[in-house]
Design a protein around this motif. Structure first.
Motif: not given
Length: 87
Positions: A1-2, A14-17, A61-62
């Motif tokens: 995660m970034i 791509c936003v994951i949170k 994001c990733v």
């Protein structure tokens, strides 16, 4: 995660949170400009570097390998385009 601070310029993510203020939400395709602005394909806009704060930059994001960011320079000015990568 970034995190926002770990994003590399002109790299799609791509936003994951979601961010706390919902500026960036899960599934958004984003990238950071060289000047620090964060751009969104999904939101069709950007958040200037000087307007970013904890509640907008606490997203995760990733990498988004199916997307690519291209910097276009016409000699007078430049802009960036983020689009699906052609394979």
């Amino acid at each position: 995660m970034i995190s926002a601070s770990g994003m590399k310029p002109l790299t799609p993510y791509c936003v994951i949170k979601d961010s706390a203020d919902q500026t960036f939400t899960k599934g958004d395709i984003i990238w950071k400009s060289e000047n620090g602005d964060i751009n969104s394909v999904t939101g069709n806009g950007y958040l200037p570097f000087l307007e970013q704060d904890e509640s907008s930059n606490d997203f995760e994001c990733v990498d988004a390998p199916d997307w690519m960011v291209t910097k276009v320079n016409n000699g007078y000015s430049s802009h960036e385009i983020c689009q699906k990568a052609q394979r």
